[in-house]
Design a protein around this motif. Structure first.
Motif, short mmCIF file in Angstrom:
data_model
loop_
_atom_site.label_atom_id
_atom_site.label_comp_id
_atom_site.label_asym_id
_atom_site.label_seq_id
_atom_site.Cartn_x
_atom_site.Cartn_y
_atom_site.Cartn_z
N GLU A 85 0.83 -1.21 0.00
CA GLU A 85 0.00 0.00 0.00
C GLU A 85 0.86 1.26 0.00
O GLU A 85 0.55 2.23 -0.68
CB GLU A 85 -0.96 0.01 1.19
CG GLU A 85 -2.16 -0.89 0.97
CD GLU A 85 -3.30 -0.57 1.92
OE1 GLU A 85 -3.67 0.62 2.05
OE2 GLU A 85 -3.82 -1.52 2.52
N PHE A 86 1.95 1.23 0.76
CA PHE A 86 2.86 2.38 0.76
C PHE A 86 3.44 2.61 -0.63
O PHE A 86 3.53 3.74 -1.10
CB PHE A 86 4.00 2.18 1.76
CG PHE A 86 3.66 2.52 3.19
CD1 PHE A 86 2.49 3.16 3.53
CD2 PHE A 86 4.55 2.20 4.20
CE1 PHE A 86 2.19 3.49 4.86
CE2 PHE A 86 4.27 2.51 5.52
CZ PHE A 86 3.10 3.16 5.84
N LYS A 87 3.83 1.53 -1.30
CA LYS A 87 4.40 1.66 -2.65
C LYS A 87 3.37 2.22 -3.63
O LYS A 87 3.71 3.02 -4.50
CB LYS A 87 4.94 0.31 -3.14
CG LYS A 87 6.23 -0.08 -2.47
CD LYS A 87 6.74 -1.43 -2.94
CE LYS A 87 8.00 -1.79 -2.16
NZ LYS A 87 8.49 -3.13 -2.47
N GLU A 88 2.11 1.80 -3.48
CA GLU A 88 1.05 2.34 -4.34
C GLU A 88 0.87 3.84 -4.11
O GLU A 88 0.72 4.60 -5.08
CB GLU A 88 -0.27 1.61 -4.10
CG GLU A 88 -0.31 0.20 -4.65
CD GLU A 88 -0.15 0.15 -6.16
OE1 GLU A 88 -0.77 0.99 -6.86
OE2 GLU A 88 0.61 -0.70 -6.64
N LEU A 89 0.91 4.25 -2.85
CA LEU A 89 0.80 5.68 -2.56
C LEU A 89 1.99 6.45 -3.13
O LEU A 89 1.83 7.54 -3.69
CB LEU A 89 0.70 5.91 -1.05
CG LEU A 89 -0.59 5.47 -0.36
CD1 LEU A 89 -0.47 5.63 1.15
CD2 LEU A 89 -1.79 6.26 -0.89
N GLN A 90 3.18 5.87 -3.00
CA GLN A 90 4.37 6.52 -3.54
C GLN A 90 4.31 6.59 -5.07
O GLN A 90 4.67 7.60 -5.67
CB GLN A 90 5.63 5.79 -3.10
CG GLN A 90 5.95 5.97 -1.63
CD GLN A 90 7.06 5.07 -1.14
OE1 GLN A 90 7.36 4.04 -1.74
NE2 GLN A 90 7.66 5.45 -0.02
N ALA A 113 1.67 6.72 -6.85
CA ALA A 113 0.67 7.72 -7.19
C ALA A 113 1.14 9.13 -6.82
O ALA A 113 0.40 10.10 -6.99
CB ALA A 113 -0.65 7.41 -6.49
N LYS A 114 2.36 9.21 -6.31
CA LYS A 114 2.97 10.49 -5.91
C LYS A 114 2.14 11.24 -4.87
O LYS A 114 2.03 12.46 -4.89
CB LYS A 114 3.23 11.35 -7.13
CG LYS A 114 4.14 10.67 -8.16
CD LYS A 114 4.84 11.66 -9.00
CE LYS A 114 5.64 11.01 -10.11
NZ LYS A 114 6.71 10.16 -9.74
N VAL A 115 1.58 10.48 -3.95
CA VAL A 115 0.82 11.07 -2.85
C VAL A 115 1.82 11.71 -1.89
O VAL A 115 2.80 11.07 -1.49
CB VAL A 115 -0.02 9.99 -2.12
CG1 VAL A 115 -0.63 10.55 -0.85
CG2 VAL A 115 -1.08 9.44 -3.05
N GLU A 116 1.56 12.95 -1.53
CA GLU A 116 2.47 13.65 -0.64
C GLU A 116 1.90 13.84 0.76
O GLU A 116 2.60 14.25 1.67
CB GLU A 116 2.84 15.01 -1.24
CG GLU A 116 3.66 14.89 -2.51
CD GLU A 116 4.05 16.23 -3.09
OE1 GLU A 116 3.86 17.26 -2.41
OE2 GLU A 116 4.54 16.24 -4.21
#
Length: 130
Positions: free
Chosen positions: A70-75, A77-80
């Motif tokens: 999930e962290f990799k997906e957020l990263q 998606a460039k979620v800040e």
């Protein structure tokens, strides 16, 4: 005099080199290594039997891998927003605690909570209310 100066410089350089080598970051642990380390810590802390250690290790391997995914997906998606990362972390911590509560005997669960887990649960609840 020159000999003493060069000796002092050589000692200083060797100390700096040794210090720089010792400050290199350690290789990050894999999910399996982190799960095993935590399972061993809980085994000692809570006096878990071998079956409980197996379930704790299995739970952690699955849940930590899912958390990392999930962290990799957020990263990706460039979620800040740090809040999203914290929410994902809290979600998996709650999942782990619910599983631990089923694995541990009541006395072990109580010791687990007293070891800092209750404080972490309160902090997650407080963040959830915000």
């Amino acid at each position: 005099m020159k000999h003493t100066f060069f000796t002092i410089v050589a000692v200083f350089v060797s100390i700096c080199a040794a210090s720089a080598q010792s400050q290199q970051p350690a290789k990050p642990l894999t999910v399996e290594e982190r799960a095993a380390k935590e399972a061993n810590r809980l085994e000692e802390l809570l006096k878990l039997d071998p079956a409980q250690v197996f379930y704790v290790d299995s739970t952690l391997q699955h849940d930590l891998a899912a958390l990392e995914a999930e962290f990799k997906e957020l990263q990706k998606a460039k979620v800040e927003s740090q809040d999203l990362f914290i929410a994902v972390s809290d979600k998996w911590a709650e999942q782990i605690d619910r599983t631990y509560e089923r694995i541990f005997r009541p006395d072990q669960w109580s010791r687990y909570l007293k070891s800092g887990a209750a404080r972490a649960q309160k902090a997650r609840d407080k963040r959830k209310r915000k």
